[in-house]
Design a protein around this motif. Structure first.
Motif, PDB file in Angstrom:
ATOM      1  N   GLU A   1      19.612 -58.105  -3.467  1.00  0.00           N
ATOM      2  CA  GLU A   1      19.743 -56.500  -3.421  1.00  0.00           C
ATOM      3  C   GLU A   1      20.551 -55.994  -2.166  1.00  0.00           C
ATOM      4  OE1 GLU A   1      15.957 -54.640  -3.943  1.00  0.00           O
ATOM      5  OE2 GLU A   1      15.400 -56.030  -5.642  1.00  0.00           O
ATOM      6  N   LYS A   2      21.008 -54.864  -2.160  1.00  0.00           N
ATOM      7  CA  LYS A   2      21.652 -54.295  -1.096  1.00  0.00           C
ATOM      8  C   LYS A   2      20.925 -54.189   0.174  1.00  0.00           C
ATOM      9  CE  LYS A   2      24.761 -50.346   0.015  1.00  0.00           C
ATOM     10  NZ  LYS A   2      24.201 -50.298   1.252  1.00  0.00           N
ATOM     11  N   HIS A   3      21.559 -54.894   1.167  1.00  0.00           N
ATOM     12  CA  HIS A   3      20.506 -54.742   2.342  1.00  0.00           C
ATOM     13  C   HIS A   3      21.473 -53.929   3.447  1.00  0.00           C
ATOM     14  CE1 HIS A   3      23.257 -57.531   4.698  1.00  0.00           C
ATOM     15  NE2 HIS A   3      23.487 -57.975   3.692  1.00  0.00           N
ATOM     16  N   GLU A   4      20.715 -53.562   4.497  1.00  0.00           N
ATOM     17  CA  GLU A   4      21.437 -52.937   5.567  1.00  0.00           C
ATOM     18  C   GLU A   4      21.024 -53.698   7.082  1.00  0.00           C
ATOM     19  OE1 GLU A   4      21.862 -48.977   5.750  1.00  0.00           O
ATOM     20  OE2 GLU A   4      22.167 -49.119   3.489  1.00  0.00           O
ATOM     21  N   PHE A   5      20.833 -55.157   6.755  1.00  0.00           N
ATOM     22  CA  PHE A   5      20.404 -55.736   8.041  1.00  0.00           C
ATOM     23  C   PHE A   5      21.746 -56.039   9.155  1.00  0.00           C
ATOM     24  CE2 PHE A   5      17.565 -57.911   4.694  1.00  0.00           C
ATOM     25  CZ  PHE A   5      16.729 -57.181   5.294  1.00  0.00           C
ATOM     26  N   PRO A   6      21.438 -55.790  10.241  1.00  0.00           N
ATOM     27  CA  PRO A   6      22.561 -55.778  11.175  1.00  0.00           C
ATOM     28  C   PRO A   6      22.972 -57.254  11.278  1.00  0.00           C
ATOM     29  CG  PRO A   6      20.616 -55.466  12.440  1.00  0.00           C
ATOM     30  CD  PRO A   6      20.313 -55.493  10.852  1.00  0.00           C
ATOM     31  N   ILE A   7      24.380 -57.228  11.717  1.00  0.00           N
ATOM     32  CA  ILE A   7      25.250 -58.448  12.160  1.00  0.00           C
ATOM     33  C   ILE A   7      24.838 -58.620  13.480  1.00  0.00           C
ATOM     34  CG2 ILE A   7      27.215 -59.731  12.169  1.00  0.00           C
ATOM     35  CD1 ILE A   7      28.183 -58.294   9.819  1.00  0.00           C
ATOM     36  N   VAL A   8      24.793 -59.832  13.911  1.00  0.00           N
ATOM     37  CA  VAL A   8      24.596 -60.071  15.370  1.00  0.00           C
ATOM     38  C   VAL A   8      25.713 -60.733  16.029  1.00  0.00           C
ATOM     39  CG1 VAL A   8      23.758 -61.545  17.083  1.00  0.00           C
ATOM     40  CG2 VAL A   8      22.261 -61.032  15.252  1.00  0.00           C
ATOM     41  N   HIS A   9      26.412 -59.911  16.983  1.00  0.00           N
ATOM     42  CA  HIS A   9      27.659 -60.170  17.506  1.00  0.00           C
ATOM     43  C   HIS A   9      27.226 -60.977  19.134  1.00  0.00           C
ATOM     44  CE1 HIS A   9      29.699 -57.908  14.650  1.00  0.00           C
ATOM     45  NE2 HIS A   9      29.003 -56.715  14.903  1.00  0.00           N
ATOM     46  N   TRP A  10      28.066 -62.092  19.082  1.00  0.00           N
ATOM     47  CA  TRP A  10      27.791 -62.969  20.198  1.00  0.00           C
ATOM     48  C   TRP A  10      28.994 -63.246  20.581  1.00  0.00           C
ATOM     49  CZ3 TRP A  10      26.094 -68.581  19.502  1.00  0.00           C
ATOM     50  CH2 TRP A  10      26.630 -68.828  18.185  1.00  0.00           C
ATOM     51  N   VAL A  11      29.209 -63.959  22.040  1.00  0.00           N
ATOM     52  CA  VAL A  11      30.492 -64.194  22.644  1.00  0.00           C
ATOM     53  C   VAL A  11      30.430 -65.660  22.786  1.00  0.00           C
ATOM     54  CG1 VAL A  11      32.015 -63.974  24.472  1.00  0.00           C
ATOM     55  CG2 VAL A  11      30.687 -61.872  23.661  1.00  0.00           C
ATOM     56  N   ASP A  12      31.288 -66.346  22.380  1.00  0.00           N
ATOM     57  CA  ASP A  12      31.369 -68.034  22.719  1.00  0.00           C
ATOM     58  C   ASP A  12      31.322 -68.450  23.918  1.00  0.00           C
ATOM     59  OD1 ASP A  12      30.876 -68.769  19.949  1.00  0.00           O
ATOM     60  OD2 ASP A  12      32.897 -68.823  19.671  1.00  0.00           O
TER      61      ASP A  12
ATOM     62  N   TYR B   1      22.955 -62.597  10.754  1.00  0.00           N
ATOM     63  CA  TYR B   1      22.255 -61.155  10.259  1.00  0.00           C
ATOM     64  C   TYR B   1      20.751 -61.280  11.187  1.00  0.00           C
ATOM     65  CZ  TYR B   1      25.648 -60.940   6.776  1.00  0.00           C
ATOM     66  OH  TYR B   1      26.686 -60.832   6.050  1.00  0.00           O
ATOM     67  N   LEU B   2      20.325 -60.428  11.554  1.00  0.00           N
ATOM     68  CA  LEU B   2      19.180 -60.013  11.991  1.00  0.00           C
ATOM     69  C   LEU B   2      18.176 -59.480  11.079  1.00  0.00           C
ATOM     70  CD1 LEU B   2      17.608 -60.016  15.006  1.00  0.00           C
ATOM     71  CD2 LEU B   2      17.949 -57.639  15.148  1.00  0.00           C
ATOM     72  N   ILE B   3      17.290 -60.573  10.573  1.00  0.00           N
ATOM     73  CA  ILE B   3      16.360 -60.336   9.496  1.00  0.00           C
ATOM     74  C   ILE B   3      14.943 -60.315   9.984  1.00  0.00           C
ATOM     75  CG2 ILE B   3      15.705 -60.884   7.221  1.00  0.00           C
ATOM     76  CD1 ILE B   3      18.553 -62.038   7.019  1.00  0.00           C
ATOM     77  N   PRO B   4      14.177 -59.504   9.346  1.00  0.00           N
ATOM     78  CA  PRO B   4      12.536 -59.675   9.735  1.00  0.00           C
ATOM     79  C   PRO B   4      11.979 -60.939   9.223  1.00  0.00           C
ATOM     80  CG  PRO B   4      13.159 -57.238   8.800  1.00  0.00           C
ATOM     81  CD  PRO B   4      14.322 -58.125   8.525  1.00  0.00           C
TER      82      PRO B   4
END
Length: 145
Positions: free
Chosen positions: A134-145, A41-44
């Protein structure tokens, strides 16, 4: 006599070259034992100062002791060039809890109360009331192995 396997609940964070450091950390952790990783997750930054963090969690099953695991995690941070104190974090790996099964885990008192950036990824892999948030809207990081 066989050494008992322990489940270690770990969290990982980085806001300085996170893809590089996560790839190295994920590979090192996978060598230690049987592992299940959360999404990333990308979180501040908690303090609102540094760059956004990549945050992830994992459950690692290993025959290591808590002391051995703590030592390895510290070495991983040191090897990544971790500087304390700083808002440029190459790698932060924390031992959140450990035990022989998920229903009887010992939480690390130094990590309580659990921060949101710990709860969010941990809930992906460990369905426990401890990680409700609490519900959140943090984006998921997509990366390639």
């Amino acid at each position: 006599m066989n050494a008992t396997e322990t489940i270690f609940a770990l969290t990982l964070a980085s806001n300085c070259h996170p893809e590089h450091h996560f790839k190295q950390a994920f590979a090192q952790i996978a060598e230690i034992g049987q592992v299940q990783f959360s999404e990333i997750y990308l979180i501040p930054c908690r303090d609102g100062v540094g760059a956004d963090y990549w945050n992830a969690a994992c459950l690692l099953k290993s025959k290591m002791s808590v002391e051995e695991m703590t030592s390895i995690l510290k070495k991983m941070e040191d090897d990544s060039g971790r500087v304390r104190p700083s808002h440029q974090i190459s790698l932060d790996v924390d031992l959140i809890a450990w035990g022989e099964d998920l229903s009887h885990m010992q939480f690390n008192p130094n990590k309580l109360p659990l921060a949101t950036d710990v709860k969010i990824p941990m809930l992906d892999i460990w369905q426990s009331v401890e990680f409700q948030h609490e519900k959140h809207e943090f984006p998921i990081v997509h990366w390639v192995d």
